[in-house]
Structure formats: C-alpha cells, structure tokens
Design an enzyme around this catalytic site. Structure first.
Site, PDB file in Angstrom:
ATOM      1  N   GLU A   2     -19.529  75.203 -41.769  1.00 24.88           N
ATOM      2  CA  GLU A   2     -19.732  76.081 -42.873  1.00 24.88           C
ATOM      3  C   GLU A   2     -21.060  76.101 -43.347  1.00 24.88           C
ATOM      4  OE1 GLU A   2     -16.350  74.314 -44.979  1.00 24.88           O
ATOM      5  OE2 GLU A   2     -15.102  76.422 -44.803  1.00 24.88           O
ATOM      6  N   ALA A  12     -17.274  68.152 -45.002  1.00 21.95           N
ATOM      7  CA  ALA A  12     -17.381  67.185 -46.305  1.00 21.95           C
ATOM      8  C   ALA A  12     -16.925  65.735 -46.214  1.00 21.95           C
ATOM      9  CB  ALA A  12     -16.502  68.006 -47.183  1.00 21.95           C
ATOM     10  N   GLY A  28     -16.920  71.448 -43.105  1.00 19.13           N
ATOM     11  CA  GLY A  28     -18.033  71.862 -44.130  1.00 19.13           C
ATOM     12  C   GLY A  28     -19.520  71.892 -43.398  1.00 19.13           C
ATOM     13  N   GLU A  80      -9.980  70.996 -40.872  1.00 17.71           N
ATOM     14  CA  GLU A  80      -9.355  70.722 -42.159  1.00 17.71           C
ATOM     15  C   GLU A  80      -8.058  70.736 -41.966  1.00 17.71           C
ATOM     16  OE1 GLU A  80     -11.941  72.890 -41.525  1.00 17.71           O
ATOM     17  OE2 GLU A  80     -13.481  72.708 -43.330  1.00 17.71           O
TER      18      GLU A  80
END
Ligand code: HXC
Length: 257
Positions: A111, A65, A108, A131
């Site tokens: 993911e 992200a 992300g 993260e």
C-alpha cells in the site's frame, strides 16, 4: 532529526529514504511511520530537493504493518484513535516519489508503494495484500489503489486469497514501471529522480498534480484541470527558457521562475 527506523540521505537534489528495521523485514510500526512522515514533510518543502526515492532492503521493501504492534488493538482503539489515517500523507506529497521495491511489499508495504508516484521493482519483488490470511482486510488503500493499478479481476483475487504477485507480473499488469536486477533497483530509481529534479520543479509539481486528478474527477473536469494548468505554464520564465533552449539547440536552465 535523528531517526530509529529510517535512514535519510540527500544525494544532490534527490532525497533517499530507506526503511531500516531489517530484523522485522521493515514492518511498519507507528514509530517508523511517524518518522517517515516527519522526514518527508520537511523534505517536501525543501527547495533543494526535487524528488524522493523510498526503498527498503534487498529482502523486503516492507512486510506490512507491524502485526505484533496491532494484534491486541481493539475496535475502539482503532476507530476513536483514527488509527492509520495519517498514512495517506505520503500520497499528498507535492514532489514526486519513486518506490524502489526489492523483496516483499506486502499488506501495508504494498500500500505504501502504491501511494508513491512510480514503482521500480527488483526482479525478486513480491507484491501482495495478505491481510485476509491474518484475519483482517487492507486498510492503507489496497482495495482502492490495486484495482486502479491492475484492474478488478486480479486485484480482487489477490485481496481475497492473499496470493502474491511477482515482479514480472507486476510489470505486465502495470503496477510497476520497470523491473531491474535487484542490485540495481535503487540506483535506477535515483537516476530517474535526478532526471526529474533537473526540470522545472514548479512544472514537475504541476504535472504530478494534473495526473493525480485523473483518479479524482470525471474526464471533462480532468481535461479542463490539465488545460488550465498547461496554460499557466505560459506565465512562467521556465516555459520561455525551455522552448528557447530547444530552438537555440542548448540545454535549458530552469530556475523555477
Ligand atoms: C511484524 C513481522 C512482519 C510484520 C515479518 N515480521 N513481517 N513482524 N509485522 N508484518 C518479522 C517476523 O515476525 C520475524 O521476526 C522477522 O520479521 C522475519 O520474518 P520471517 O517470517 O521469519 O521471514 P520469512 O520466513 O522469510 O517470511 C517472510 C514473510 C513473512 C513471507 C514476509 O514474514 C510474512 O508473511 N510476514 C507477514 C506478512 C503480512 O501478513 N503482512 C500484512 C500485515 S497486515 P521474529 O522476531 O519472529 O524472528 C497489514 C495491514 C495494513 O499490513 C493495513 C494498514 C495500512
């Protein structure tokens, strides 16, 4: 539609989606994710499309992200705004989606790859959930899907340390289906997507749906779901055509009927 952060191309019956923010290693900002969802939802209902391939660049599938975008968000921004809850729509596509991962698939990015149905990796691929190293935890399914893909021991270790996994290890542990020299990853994914697109689209969707039930329900319920889906294929012309073609030693011509 024209997009700023992704490239969309149709190759025959395959929709090729390329994440295209090279300067930020394809960091997934809101605009990119909105574009991706817009393109995918349109193509998912396009009967000319049989399967998707999702890829990035040779250096990065996606480095997570967008940290610059999210760094100043408050709890209320995220909670009240229901932030990122829309990412899951990738996992609800009906048509198969193959992630062709070269380079970094972190946070992300990892993911999103795991939301896809099949992952092909280039030999330079690196998977990880870093993260924890930037003061947060996975939010796009990392704590759930990585465990299911590779088991708790290594998934827990990766999530608690941020340690990355190589393509070779990802293959051994079942996270990815195949590994290729990085120049070939996308072409191989397209080849597989073409093959999938040559079958009855109806039955491809049904098979994907049945496999995904294994994540949701107990064994007996899952087996019943499968059996009922299997039985329904006998209500279709494609089943008659597929089996007749085998017996007559010819190629089947599936028509989604
Ligand atoms: C915003 C990013 C970024 C990211 C890289 N960039 N990752 N920008 N968000 N996630 C930007 C850098 O700031 C830099 O831009 C440019 O991309 C190139 O990155 P470098 O770091 O210079 O490249 P390199 O030295 O090759 O290192 C590559 C890297 C590193 C190891 C992948 O970039 C990295 O660690 N990135 C962050 C990985 C990460 O923590 N991801 C998880 C995010 S959290 P400038 O302009 O500075 O040159 C997350 C939460 C998901 O994903 C939960 C919700 C789904």
């Amino acid at each position: 539609a024209s997009y700023n952060n992704i490239l969309v191309e149709k190759r025959g019956k395959v929709a090729l989606l390329t994440l295209n923010r090279p300067k930020a290693l394809n960091a997934l900002n809101s605009e990119l994710m909105n574009e991706l969802q817009d393109a995918m939802s349109t193509l998912d209902t396009d009967s000319g499309v049989g399967a998707f391939v999702l890829t990035g660049s040779e250096k990065a599938f996606a480095a997570g992200a967008d940290i610059k975008e999210m760094s100043s968000k408050t709890f209320v921004d995220t909670y009240k705004g229901n932030w990122l809850s829309n990412w899951g729509s990738i996992s609800r596509l009906r048509k198969p989606i193959i992630a062709a991962v070269n380079g970094y698939a972190l946070g992300g990015g990892c993911e999103v790859a795991m939301m896809c149905d099949i992952i092909y990796a280039g030999d330079n691929a690196r998977f990880g959930q870093p993260e924890i190293t930037i003061g947060t935890i996975p939010g796009g399914g990392g704590t759930q899907r990585l465990i299911r893909a590779i088991g708790k021991a290594r998934a827990m270790e990766m999530i608690l340390t941020g340690e990355q996994m190589t393509a070779e290890e990802a293959l051994r542990s079942g996270l990815v289906a195949k590994v290729f020299p990085k120049e070939e990853t996308v072409a191989k994914a397209i080849e597989t997507a073409e093959k999938i697109s040559s079958f009855s689209q109806n039955h491809v969707i049904m098979a994907k749906e049945a496999v995904n039930q294994a994540y949701e329900v107990g064994l007996q319920q899952g087996l019943l779901f499968e059996l009922r889906s299997f039985w329904t294929t006998f209500a279709t012309e494609d089943q008659k055509e597929g089996m007749a073609a085998f017996i007559e030693k010819r190629k089947p011509n599936f028509r989604d009927q």
